[in-house]
Scaffold this motif. Structure first.
Motif, PDB file in Angstrom:
ATOM      1  N   PHE A  55       0.844  -1.182   0.000  1.00  0.00           N
ATOM      2  CA  PHE A  55       0.000   0.000   0.000  1.00  0.00           C
ATOM      3  C   PHE A  55       0.885   1.239   0.000  1.00  0.00           C
ATOM      4  O   PHE A  55       1.866   1.320   0.720  1.00  0.00           O
ATOM      5  CB  PHE A  55      -0.938   0.014   1.209  1.00  0.00           C
ATOM      6  N   GLY A  56       0.541   2.194  -0.836  1.00  0.00           N
ATOM      7  CA  GLY A  56       1.309   3.422  -0.953  1.00  0.00           C
ATOM      8  C   GLY A  56       0.464   4.622  -0.612  1.00  0.00           C
ATOM      9  O   GLY A  56      -0.464   4.538   0.192  1.00  0.00           O
ATOM     10  N   VAL A  62      -4.748   0.991  -4.889  1.00  0.00           N
ATOM     11  CA  VAL A  62      -4.189  -0.341  -4.635  1.00  0.00           C
ATOM     12  C   VAL A  62      -5.315  -1.337  -4.389  1.00  0.00           C
ATOM     13  O   VAL A  62      -5.295  -2.455  -4.910  1.00  0.00           O
ATOM     14  CB  VAL A  62      -3.203  -0.307  -3.445  1.00  0.00           C
ATOM     15  N   SER A  63      -6.334  -0.956  -3.617  1.00  0.00           N
ATOM     16  CA  SER A  63      -7.469  -1.847  -3.354  1.00  0.00           C
ATOM     17  C   SER A  63      -8.180  -2.216  -4.649  1.00  0.00           C
ATOM     18  O   SER A  63      -8.553  -3.370  -4.859  1.00  0.00           O
ATOM     19  CB  SER A  63      -8.472  -1.176  -2.402  1.00  0.00           C
ATOM     20  N   SER A  89      -6.823  -5.120   2.590  1.00  0.00           N
ATOM     21  CA  SER A  89      -6.469  -4.178   3.644  1.00  0.00           C
ATOM     22  C   SER A  89      -4.960  -4.196   3.818  1.00  0.00           C
ATOM     23  O   SER A  89      -4.282  -5.127   3.410  1.00  0.00           O
ATOM     24  CB  SER A  89      -7.179  -4.526   4.953  1.00  0.00           C
ATOM     25  N   GLU A  90      -4.463  -3.162   4.454  1.00  0.00           N
ATOM     26  CA  GLU A  90      -3.028  -3.041   4.692  1.00  0.00           C
ATOM     27  C   GLU A  90      -2.692  -3.671   6.034  1.00  0.00           C
ATOM     28  O   GLU A  90      -3.417  -3.501   7.008  1.00  0.00           O
ATOM     29  CB  GLU A  90      -2.649  -1.562   4.703  1.00  0.00           C
ATOM     30  N   THR A  91      -1.593  -4.419   6.082  1.00  0.00           N
ATOM     31  CA  THR A  91      -1.154  -4.965   7.360  1.00  0.00           C
ATOM     32  C   THR A  91      -0.467  -3.853   8.142  1.00  0.00           C
ATOM     33  O   THR A  91       0.087  -2.914   7.561  1.00  0.00           O
ATOM     34  CB  THR A  91      -0.170  -6.141   7.180  1.00  0.00           C
ATOM     35  N   MET A 119      -2.109 -13.093   2.984  1.00  0.00           N
ATOM     36  CA  MET A 119      -1.243 -12.075   2.424  1.00  0.00           C
ATOM     37  C   MET A 119      -1.150 -12.357   0.937  1.00  0.00           C
ATOM     38  O   MET A 119      -0.992 -13.496   0.540  1.00  0.00           O
ATOM     39  CB  MET A 119       0.158 -12.150   3.030  1.00  0.00           C
ATOM     40  N   VAL A 120      -1.256 -11.323   0.124  1.00  0.00           N
ATOM     41  CA  VAL A 120      -1.112 -11.519  -1.315  1.00  0.00           C
ATOM     42  C   VAL A 120       0.306 -12.002  -1.571  1.00  0.00           C
ATOM     43  O   VAL A 120       1.264 -11.413  -1.100  1.00  0.00           O
ATOM     44  CB  VAL A 120      -1.408 -10.215  -2.074  1.00  0.00           C
TER      45      VAL A 120
END
Length: 129
Positions: A55-56, A62-63, A89-91, A119-120
């Motif tokens: 995620f940036g 990104v989603s 979602s972002e970890t 996790m992707v």
């Protein structure tokens, strides 16, 4: 009815490879496999899998990319799976993408929705039948 090796690989008390004939377990394994595999990891299927995402500054973009790629990959490799929702979602610690996919193999039975969270391109977080 098909039989598949259980993932992760294991042996039963008699030393035989663990297998399953349960379609729900098999579908969960297929979804996990597609999302947890990076493209290029499978030499004979170089386009199989989902890219790893970080995620940036624009989490919405990104989603959207993750939703599109997971949808495309599952449509290509697992066309019998019906996606109900994809929730990236972002970890907290790494900024890497984590994805929860709600899906069913029988769209007429809403009670059969399963959720795979992972996790992707990597670690499986949680599964629920």
């Amino acid at each position: 009815m098909s039989t598949e090796i259980v993932v992760p690989f294991g042996l039963d008390v008699n030393g035989l490879v663990l297998t399953t004939q349960d379609p729900a377990v098999q579908a969960m394994q297929h979804v996990r496999s597609v999302i947890a595999t990076r493209p290029g990891e499978r030499v004979m299927l170089p386009k199989y899998g989902v890219n790893e995402y970080t995620f940036g500054p624009d989490p919405t973009k990104v989603s959207t990319q993750i939703n599109q790629e997971v949808t495309r990959q599952l449509a290509t490799w697992e066309p019998t799976i019906q996606i109900d929702s994809i929730k990236p979602s972002e970890t907290d610690s790494t900024g890497m993408a984590q994805v929860a996919v709600d899906f069913t193999t029988d769209p007429t039975q809403t009670a059969n929705v399963q959720t795979a969270t992972m996790m992707v391109g990597g670690t499986i977080i949680q599964d629920s039948p």
